[in-house]
Design a protein around this motif. Structure first.
Motif, PDB file in Angstrom:
ATOM      1  N   THR A 111      56.253 -24.202  -6.281  1.00  0.00           N
ATOM      2  CA  THR A 111      54.906 -24.128  -6.839  1.00  0.00           C
ATOM      3  C   THR A 111      54.760 -25.090  -8.018  1.00  0.00           C
ATOM      4  OG1 THR A 111      55.610 -22.182  -8.105  1.00  0.00           O
ATOM      5  CG2 THR A 111      54.390 -21.791  -6.059  1.00  0.00           C
ATOM      6  N   PRO A 112      53.527 -25.506  -8.323  1.00  0.00           N
ATOM      7  CA  PRO A 112      53.315 -26.525  -9.365  1.00  0.00           C
ATOM      8  C   PRO A 112      53.807 -26.088 -10.746  1.00  0.00           C
ATOM      9  CG  PRO A 112      51.352 -26.273  -8.010  1.00  0.00           C
ATOM     10  CD  PRO A 112      52.271 -25.157  -7.636  1.00  0.00           C
ATOM     11  N   GLY A 113      54.312 -27.058 -11.502  1.00  0.00           N
ATOM     12  CA  GLY A 113      54.733 -26.821 -12.877  1.00  0.00           C
ATOM     13  C   GLY A 113      56.232 -26.644 -12.996  1.00  0.00           C
ATOM     14  N   VAL A 252      43.952 -18.853 -11.929  1.00  0.00           N
ATOM     15  CA  VAL A 252      44.649 -18.327 -10.756  1.00  0.00           C
ATOM     16  C   VAL A 252      44.227 -19.136  -9.533  1.00  0.00           C
ATOM     17  CG1 VAL A 252      45.080 -16.303  -9.306  1.00  0.00           C
ATOM     18  CG2 VAL A 252      44.666 -16.022 -11.775  1.00  0.00           C
ATOM     19  N   ALA A 253      45.176 -19.758  -8.876  1.00  0.00           N
ATOM     20  CA  ALA A 253      44.908 -20.524  -7.665  1.00  0.00           C
ATOM     21  C   ALA A 253      45.179 -19.651  -6.444  1.00  0.00           C
ATOM     22  CB  ALA A 253      45.778 -21.771  -7.617  1.00  0.00           C
ATOM     23  N   ASP A 254      44.141 -19.448  -5.644  1.00  0.00           N
ATOM     24  CA  ASP A 254      44.289 -18.763  -4.358  1.00  0.00           C
ATOM     25  C   ASP A 254      44.659 -19.826  -3.331  1.00  0.00           C
ATOM     26  OD1 ASP A 254      43.939 -17.642  -1.848  1.00  0.00           O
ATOM     27  OD2 ASP A 254      42.157 -16.497  -2.395  1.00  0.00           O
ATOM     28  N   GLU A 255      45.972 -19.977  -3.098  1.00  0.00           N
ATOM     29  CA  GLU A 255      46.494 -20.991  -2.169  1.00  0.00           C
ATOM     30  C   GLU A 255      46.871 -20.364  -0.829  1.00  0.00           C
ATOM     31  OE1 GLU A 255      47.289 -24.358  -2.323  1.00  0.00           O
ATOM     32  OE2 GLU A 255      47.337 -24.928  -4.458  1.00  0.00           O
ATOM     33  N   ILE A 256      46.213 -19.266  -0.483  1.00  0.00           N
ATOM     34  CA  ILE A 256      46.609 -18.535   0.713  1.00  0.00           C
ATOM     35  C   ILE A 256      46.389 -19.359   1.970  1.00  0.00           C
ATOM     36  CG2 ILE A 256      45.970 -16.523   2.123  1.00  0.00           C
ATOM     37  CD1 ILE A 256      45.586 -15.137  -0.750  1.00  0.00           C
ATOM     38  N   GLN A 257      45.250 -20.046   2.072  1.00  0.00           N
ATOM     39  CA  GLN A 257      45.011 -20.876   3.251  1.00  0.00           C
ATOM     40  C   GLN A 257      45.462 -22.319   3.065  1.00  0.00           C
ATOM     41  OE1 GLN A 257      41.431 -21.513   6.569  1.00  0.00           O
ATOM     42  NE2 GLN A 257      41.378 -19.824   5.137  1.00  0.00           N
ATOM     43  N   THR A 258      45.569 -22.765   1.834  1.00  0.00           N
ATOM     44  CA  THR A 258      45.881 -24.174   1.561  1.00  0.00           C
ATOM     45  C   THR A 258      47.365 -24.438   1.339  1.00  0.00           C
ATOM     46  OG1 THR A 258      45.370 -23.751  -0.767  1.00  0.00           O
ATOM     47  CG2 THR A 258      43.621 -24.706   0.574  1.00  0.00           C
ATOM     48  N   GLY A 259      48.149 -23.407   1.083  1.00  0.00           N
ATOM     49  CA  GLY A 259      49.533 -23.602   0.669  1.00  0.00           C
ATOM     50  C   GLY A 259      50.491 -23.935   1.796  1.00  0.00           C
ATOM     51  N   GLU A 270      48.291 -29.638  -6.251  1.00  0.00           N
ATOM     52  CA  GLU A 270      49.026 -30.833  -6.650  1.00  0.00           C
ATOM     53  C   GLU A 270      48.171 -32.088  -6.578  1.00  0.00           C
ATOM     54  OE1 GLU A 270      53.173 -31.028  -5.084  1.00  0.00           O
ATOM     55  OE2 GLU A 270      52.633 -29.121  -4.134  1.00  0.00           O
ATOM     56  N   ASP A 271      47.122 -32.085  -5.755  1.00  0.00           N
ATOM     57  CA  ASP A 271      46.318 -33.290  -5.556  1.00  0.00           C
ATOM     58  C   ASP A 271      45.731 -33.798  -6.860  1.00  0.00           C
ATOM     59  OD1 ASP A 271      44.923 -35.145  -3.586  1.00  0.00           O
ATOM     60  OD2 ASP A 271      43.205 -34.294  -4.655  1.00  0.00           O
ATOM     61  N   GLY A 273      46.922 -32.569  -9.908  1.00  0.00           N
ATOM     62  CA  GLY A 273      47.875 -32.256 -10.967  1.00  0.00           C
ATOM     63  C   GLY A 273      47.643 -30.938 -11.663  1.00  0.00           C
ATOM     64  N   LEU A 274      47.023 -29.981 -10.994  1.00  0.00           N
ATOM     65  CA  LEU A 274      46.775 -28.673 -11.598  1.00  0.00           C
ATOM     66  C   LEU A 274      48.065 -27.876 -11.702  1.00  0.00           C
ATOM     67  CD1 LEU A 274      43.605 -27.653  -9.543  1.00  0.00           C
ATOM     68  CD2 LEU A 274      43.679 -28.843 -11.738  1.00  0.00           C
ATOM     69  N   VAL A 275      48.196 -27.108 -12.765  1.00  0.00           N
ATOM     70  CA  VAL A 275      49.344 -26.212 -12.950  1.00  0.00           C
ATOM     71  C   VAL A 275      48.787 -24.816 -13.235  1.00  0.00           C
ATOM     72  CG1 VAL A 275      51.451 -25.748 -14.225  1.00  0.00           C
ATOM     73  CG2 VAL A 275      50.745 -28.117 -13.825  1.00  0.00           C
ATOM     74  N   PRO A 276      48.560 -24.022 -12.204  1.00  0.00           N
ATOM     75  CA  PRO A 276      47.979 -22.696 -12.406  1.00  0.00           C
ATOM     76  C   PRO A 276      48.905 -21.770 -13.181  1.00  0.00           C
ATOM     77  CG  PRO A 276      47.862 -23.381 -10.098  1.00  0.00           C
ATOM     78  CD  PRO A 276      48.786 -24.321 -10.792  1.00  0.00           C
ATOM     79  N   ASP A 277      48.314 -20.785 -13.838  1.00  0.00           N
ATOM     80  CA  ASP A 277      49.120 -19.738 -14.470  1.00  0.00           C
ATOM     81  C   ASP A 277      49.702 -18.802 -13.420  1.00  0.00           C
ATOM     82  OD1 ASP A 277      48.549 -20.333 -17.344  1.00  0.00           O
ATOM     83  OD2 ASP A 277      46.499 -19.983 -16.655  1.00  0.00           O
ATOM     84  N   LEU A 278      48.912 -18.546 -12.380  1.00  0.00           N
ATOM     85  CA  LEU A 278      49.341 -17.698 -11.268  1.00  0.00           C
ATOM     86  C   LEU A 278      48.911 -18.358  -9.961  1.00  0.00           C
ATOM     87  CD1 LEU A 278      48.169 -14.188 -12.590  1.00  0.00           C
ATOM     88  CD2 LEU A 278      50.533 -15.022 -12.534  1.00  0.00           C
ATOM     89  N   VAL A 279      49.755 -18.245  -8.929  1.00  0.00           N
ATOM     90  CA  VAL A 279      49.442 -18.763  -7.600  1.00  0.00           C
ATOM     91  C   VAL A 279      49.605 -17.628  -6.598  1.00  0.00           C
ATOM     92  CG1 VAL A 279      50.015 -20.450  -5.818  1.00  0.00           C
ATOM     93  CG2 VAL A 279      50.323 -21.043  -8.230  1.00  0.00           C
TER      94      VAL A 279
END
Length: 439
Positions: A111-113, A252-259, A270-271, A273-279
């Motif tokens: 995950t990012p970060g 909070v990034a909801d990466e359920i469909q995109t991850g 990542e596109d 450069g986001l660094v979410p607190d929670l994914v």
């Protein structure tokens, strides 16, 4: 791969054996559980589904972005088999096991970060989102949750409240959980705004109608899924993230469909450069097995008291083994790069279709997550009837397609990343035929 990679129609769709089983479904399965394509599958692999009548269908849906590594992927099957032979359940909250910890370690890496991270495992995307909200509320001491127009987050009471579209997800199921606040999203086709201007509009709504000091978190899909594969204008997400940082609101990034490689990166954040607190993750994480996760900053995750997170089946050992197999396959097959190749092929073919059919208002997406929005020519008036007709034609010709969008006017394409180019081209050729046949 044991399943022959070809489209083959032995009968009409659905065939006689599937129709028999549909009668059993009507007898024993609640009517509220719908079916997009009423064929009963007996085998699947690569980019093909085989039904009980012997029809082989091209899969452009991946079970809604789940079988990213293909159905019955060898690494997934091997690890599932080994784990199931050892034990199938203990409940991690009773007696722990390595697979759960190994999945959490992999999530911290992927995950990012580069900050310290921890995870908690669950069963579904809705559970992941709901637990992300729980964690954010506990960590911040605030209760408000900001979400966005056209967003989709699940079917539990809380996540229905967070989801924008009423029918079929929310209609008749209220009252819903409170303290959910909705802001306008960046939807370039419809608002014409730059990312910065769209973010300013959203932030203004949240500042004036809610107040940042009332918000625990902002929850957003980096690319909206059920809402229509809406890709925000460049700069929108970074501006929202920056505002969250400045105001002490968790992003909070909801990466359920995109991850998990779907968009050509491990995660869509990542596109830019986001660094979410929670994914929040699920779907593609485990090759078809039910598993979900919340991964976040260690200090945020650890804000919850012992016993405050968990569930009987969360992080089931067989599902964890499947996830480790899926991640192994993603790495060994370099599915990040493959998603970009698949996306390039799809975008080229879809743009060619758009050039011939003015009903296509926009081709959009990223990587192997592509869509076309259909509107009355020369306008942005949604055309859900044409969309349904195109999808129905594809189904009749042995191609699995899915629709989405707030108005039901978007065709979305989510093929398994292991699909061959020739098979993918054939599937998209059927889509082109469908567009012509439904003029």
């Amino acid at each position: 791969m044991t399943v022959e990679q070809r489209r083959h129609l032995a009968t009409e769709i659905p065939g006689p054996e599937s129709r028999k089983r549909l009668e059993l479904k009507r007898t024993w399965v609640a009517d509220g559980v719908g079916t997009v394509l009423p064929v009963f599958v007996v085998e699947a692999g690569g980019g093909v589904l085989v039904d009980v009548d012997g029809n082989s269908l091209i899969d452009l849906g991946s079970g809604i972005a789940v079988t990213t590594v293909g159905n019955a992927a060898p690494a997934v099957v091997r690890r599932i088999t080994e784990q199931a032979q050892a034990f199938t359940h203990t409940c991690f909250m009773v007696t722990p096991y390595d697979g759960y910890v190994d999945v959490c370690a992999a999530l911290a890496e992927l995950t990012p970060g580069d900050h310290a991270k921890k995870s908690a495992l669950f069963n579904s995307g809705a559970e992941a989102v709901e637990n992300a909200v729980k964690i954010a509320r506990r960590a911040t001491g605030r209760t408000g949750v900001a979400v966005f127009d056209h967003g989709y987050h699940g079917r539990t009471n809380l996540t229905m409240a967070m989801t924008a579209k009423a029918m079929p997800y929310k209609h008749g199921f209220g009252p819903f959980a409170g303290e959910i606040h909705r802001a306008p999203v960046s939807y370039p086709l419809r608002d014409g705004l730059s990312g910065a201007a769209a973010a300013e509009r959203a932030i203004d709504v949240l500042e004036k109608q809610v107040g940042a000091d009332q918000l625990a978190c902002v929850v957003i899909e980096p690319i909206q899924g059920e809402g229509g594969f809406v890709v925000p204008a460049s700069g929108f997400l970074p501006a929202i993230e920056q505002w969250c940082r400045e105001r002490g609101v968790l992003f909070v990034a909801d990466e359920i469909q995109t991850g998990f490689c779907r968009t050509g990166d491990w995660f869509a954040c990542e596109d830019e450069g986001l660094v979410p607190d929670l994914v929040a993750t699920a779907k593609g994480i485990a090759g078809g097995m039910p598993l979900a996760a919340v991964t976040g900053r260690a200090e945020v995750m650890d804000a919850v008291h012992v016993g405050g997170l968990g569930g009987t089946y969360g992080g089931n050992p067989v599902a964890c083994a499947a996830a480790l197999g899926a991640i192994e396959a993603m790495r060994s097959l370099d599915l990040v790069a493959r998603a970009r190749e698949v996306g390039s092929l799809m975008e080229r073919r879809l743009r060619a279709i758009a050039a011939d059919h003015p009903v296509v208002a926009e081709v959009r997406g990223r990587g192997a997550m592509q869509a076309v929005e259909l509107c009355r020519p020369g306008s942005t008036e949604p055309d859900p009837a044409r969309t349904a007709a195109v999808s129905s034609y594809c189904h009749s010709q042995g191609v699995v397609t899915l629709t989405c969008g707030t108005w039901g006017n978007v065709l979305r394409f989510l093929p398994p990343l292991v699909i061959g180019d020739a098979l993918l081209e054939e599937g998209l050729e059927v889509v082109a035929e469908a567009m012509t046949a439904t003029r």
